[in-house]
Design a protein around this motif. Structure first.
Motif, PDB file in Angstrom:
ATOM      1  N   THR A  15       0.861  -1.172   0.000  1.00  0.00           N
ATOM      2  CA  THR A  15       0.000   0.000   0.000  1.00  0.00           C
ATOM      3  C   THR A  15       0.902   1.228   0.000  1.00  0.00           C
ATOM      4  O   THR A  15       1.737   1.407   0.895  1.00  0.00           O
ATOM      5  N   VAL A  16       0.753   2.068  -1.018  1.00  0.00           N
ATOM      6  CA  VAL A  16       1.635   3.220  -1.176  1.00  0.00           C
ATOM      7  C   VAL A  16       1.405   4.187  -0.012  1.00  0.00           C
ATOM      8  O   VAL A  16       0.274   4.602   0.245  1.00  0.00           O
ATOM      9  N   PRO A  17       2.468   4.559   0.724  1.00  0.00           N
ATOM     10  CA  PRO A  17       2.288   5.360   1.931  1.00  0.00           C
ATOM     11  C   PRO A  17       2.312   6.867   1.708  1.00  0.00           C
ATOM     12  O   PRO A  17       2.037   7.622   2.634  1.00  0.00           O
ATOM     13  N   ARG A  18       2.642   7.293   0.473  1.00  0.00           N
ATOM     14  CA  ARG A  18       2.826   8.730   0.216  1.00  0.00           C
ATOM     15  C   ARG A  18       2.712   8.968  -1.272  1.00  0.00           C
ATOM     16  O   ARG A  18       2.688   8.021  -2.080  1.00  0.00           O
ATOM     17  N   ALA A  19       2.619  10.213  -1.676  1.00  0.00           N
ATOM     18  CA  ALA A  19       2.672  10.531  -3.102  1.00  0.00           C
ATOM     19  C   ALA A  19       3.993  10.019  -3.662  1.00  0.00           C
ATOM     20  O   ALA A  19       5.056  10.247  -3.082  1.00  0.00           O
TER      21      ALA A  19
END
Length: 722
Positions: free
Chosen positions: A86-90
């Protein structure tokens, strides 16, 4: 004899790294003094992601994939299996730390929100599985590698990125998600390497073009536009110039030797591009380094991506006031950076280092001392054959606010040491400041010593510690063994002294908080500990008779007031401190020394638990004595002295006195000289009662006569509490 080794611009947003539930997650902006670098990426552990692979670890043993992994865990993917983050940031880019089986290569397919990208991530064992047989205790190591990919689209927090093994088994350790800025433009007046004939496609040899651009740009800027450039030999005569790229994701130089020069007038500034080498093995005689030698005074290195080299920067000569900041060091086969003597006023700060094959950051005061230099706010993870930070000698050195995790064999998180390796060496001097550092899962079993190294180690290896060592505001989390170690790693018992430890928090230590193995002294204040596995203190200086290590309680210490009870054994992680058997033989297995020995009949034979082996002193040389270090002061009430029980040992009388000492220096007579009859008819055993009130650590038998042989003789010396 113990042996150690024979070798030898990022975002301004301050972020912190928390290590919980196997994940590295970005926290809110933190004060500038927080431990570690301010990083423009966020790392997520594979074991914290979802998927179809198999989790491995945790493991702290040498030579395994799990033990070298971040967090000591990773996820193994068979072909067709995946791990989904899950991508945690831009983010528009990802870097992946991975391992594939030795000799193999393949790829990871990349899926973004379920859609497969046209581009995949190549994976290879080419840069892994390094062997260094000349380093005692080393095994095959350096299992992991890093590979990066621009995703071609902007992702938001909550998006999904899956990595799927396409055609090879892949062990995925951690993924770094980053928003990469667009390529920077050419500075006004800069000399471009392409104007001198450099090939941005990476096919032609651009070495001469770089040299001509450097010569033409003296006093100005050499511009390295976006592209890949191949150099076939090192640059030299680099001085009074700036070498600048469009950003290290955009401008890439392919070479294993970038700058190799013994001197420079200085004012060299290197920034914002990548140097990626082809170093697949460690050959210490080869200068396979990004910088080998000197950049000269007033220079800087910043915003660089350095990978697949032997060493990032191996610095010799004049590098006065050099600043090394905001760089990434990945996958070196040896050190990340080494100030190899004569470093004055050097600042190494805000760098990220992963998977170094030796000390990640080191100062080694060979030929001339490193002075007034510092390692500050660096994030270091997974050095796989030595220390996170090592200070070998030097004057007025500072190690401050660094975050170090997951050291492996032969390494502590931080080592402050007088190990010289070569001469002329300049030992620690002045004040050594070790402040505000956070050490996570650091410390390791040393296979040469066959016992562990602590998270933070002070080592009087080749000479006593004479500097003032100030250790303040330290956090030690989940050390597999001890938090603080004081040792003379050569086994020669040099003193580790002039040490203070103030304001430490220990949250999980597998064995003890303090591991003292050499004479010396340290004062502890406001050191709190929880989750201690065995006991508060292991205090057993080596070798026997070398002296004592004095721990002074300066107040405010909690959670570690117990002492390991048996210096003949090493505490094991989580073992707890066993209640000593009140009927045990206190002398068994303890260090023993003597005024002399005959042939193979050495002092240790008198405390080995075997009545058939024995110590015999030098012949015809009375008086003689045997000394046993019990490891701690004990209320000894009875000695049992033995000779071998066989009838061949005829009856004899030995005249001896018993002496005792608390520190191995000041001695008093416990039992006056007396004749003691040893007779095989009664088992060749003599019992010597000790007076009430006897309390000693060092026990000595002083022998002046023996009617059966012209030497002192004992097969066993046993000491009991009752």
């Amino acid at each position: 004899m113990r042996t150690f080794r024979t070798v030898r611009s990022m975002s301004v947003l301050a972020t912190a790294v928390a290590m919980a539930a196997g994940a590295l997650v970005t926290l809110a902006p933190t004060p500038a003094h927080a431990a570690g670098a301010a990083l423009p990426f966020t790392s997520v552990e594979a074991e914290a992601a979802s998927g179809t692979g198999t989790r491995i670890g945790p493991d702290h043993s040498q030579g395994t994939l799990a033990s070298e992994a971040s967090g000591r865990q990773a996820v193994r993917l068979a072909s067709g299996q995946r791990v989904e983050f899950t991508v945690p940031r831009a983010a528009n880019a990802v870097n992946v730390a991975y391992s594939v089986p030795d000799g193999q290569s393949g790829s990871l397919d990349v899926y973004v929100n379920g859609q497969k990208l046209a581009k995949s991530i190549p994976v290879t064992a080419k840069y892994s599985y390094v062997d260094t047989p000349w380093i005692p205790g080393a095994k095959t190591h350096h299992f992991y590698d890093n590979a990066r990919l621009l995703l071609g689209q902007n992702l938001q927090p909550g998006d999904k990125v899956a990595l799927q093994a396409a055609n090879v088994q892949v062990t995925v350790d951690v993924a770094d998600f980053e928003q990469v800025a667009a390529a920077a433009g050419k500075p006004a007046g800069a000399v471009s390497v392409t104007d001198k004939g450099a090939d941005p496609g990476g096919q032609g040899d651009s070495t001469q073009a770089f040299r001509e651009a450097i010569a033409a740009a003296r006093g100005g800027v050499v511009w390295i536009p976006p592209g890949e450039y191949r150099l076939t030999s090192a640059l030299n005569s680099v001085q009074d110039v700036t070498l600048q790229g469009a950003g290290h994701w955009h401008s890439v130089v392919r070479t294993s030797r970038f700058i190799d020069q013994s001197s420079s007038s200085g004012n060299v500034h290197i920034k914002d591009f990548a140097v990626i080498g082809e170093v697949t093995e460690r050959v210490d005689s080869n200068p396979d380094n990004f910088v080998n030698g000197s950049l000269g005074p007033g220079s800087s290195v910043s915003g660089m991506w350095l990978q697949h080299l032997k060493v990032g920067l191996w610095l010799l000569g004049n590098n006065d006031n050099l600043v090394v900041e905001n760089n990434r060091f990945l996958d070196m086969t040896a050190d990340g950076l080494n100030l190899n003597g004569n470093a004055r006023g050097v600042r190494v700060r805000n760098n990220f280092l992963r998977n170094q094959g030796d000390d990640a950051l080191a100062m080694w005061s060979l030929y001339a001392p490193d002075t007034s230099s510092s390692f500050e706010n660096n994030t270091i993870t997974q050095p796989n054959l030595a220390n996170g930070i090592a200070i070998y000698g030097g004057t007025d050195i500072t190690v401050r606010n660094n975050l170090i995790s997951d050291t492996n064999a032969l390494g502590s998180g931080i080592a402050i040491s007088n190990q010289k390796f070569l001469d002329p060496f300049h030992p620690l001097a002045g004040t050594i400041t070790v402040d505000g550092n956070t050490l996570v899962r650091t410390g390791a079993m040393n296979p040469n010593w066959n016992h562990p190294m602590g998270a933070l180690r002070v080592d009087s290896y080749d000479s006593a510690i004479e500097a003032q060592v100030r250790i303040t505001n330290t956090t030690v989390t989940d050390s597999p063994y001890s938090a603080f170690e004081f040792v003379s790693g050569s086994g020669r018992g040099f003193a580790a002294k002039n040490i203070t430890v103030d304001g430490a928090t220990v949250k999980g230590a597998g064995t003890v908080v303090v591991q003292a193995e050499t004479p010396g002294a340290a004062t502890f204040r406001d050191v709190t500990a929880t989750g201690v596995g065995a006991a508060g203190v292991y205090n057993c200086p080596y070798p026997s008779g070398s002296g004592t290590f004095t721990l002074t309680d300066g107040g405010g210490n909690t959670g570690w007031n117990s002492t390991w009870s048996d210096c003949s054994t090493w505490p094991q992680p989580g073992q707890g401190n066993p209640d000593p058997d009140p009927g045990r033989n206190l002398a068994k297995g303890r260090p023993a020394t003597a005024t002399g020995s005959q042939d193979v009949y050495t002092p240790g034979k008198a405390v080995d638990g075997d009545p058939n082996t024995y110590w015999e002193s030098a012949n015809h040389a009375f008086p003689q004595s045997l000394t046993v270090d019990l490891g701690a002061r004990e209320a000894v009430r009875r000695l049992v002295l033995k000779l071998p029980p066989q009838a061949a040992w005829q009856a004899r009388t030995q005249t001896l006195s018993v002496q005792g000492s608390a520190d191995g220096s000041a001695w008093s007579t416990v039992v006056a000289a007396k004749d003691h009859r040893f007779d095989p008819a009664s088992g060749n055993t003599v019992t010597v009662p000790l007076p009430a009130g006897t309390n000693l650590r060092h026990l000595r038998l002083h022998v002046t006569a023996n009617t059966g042989w012209p030497a002192a003789q004992f097969s066993e010396v046993e000491a009991y509490l009752s």
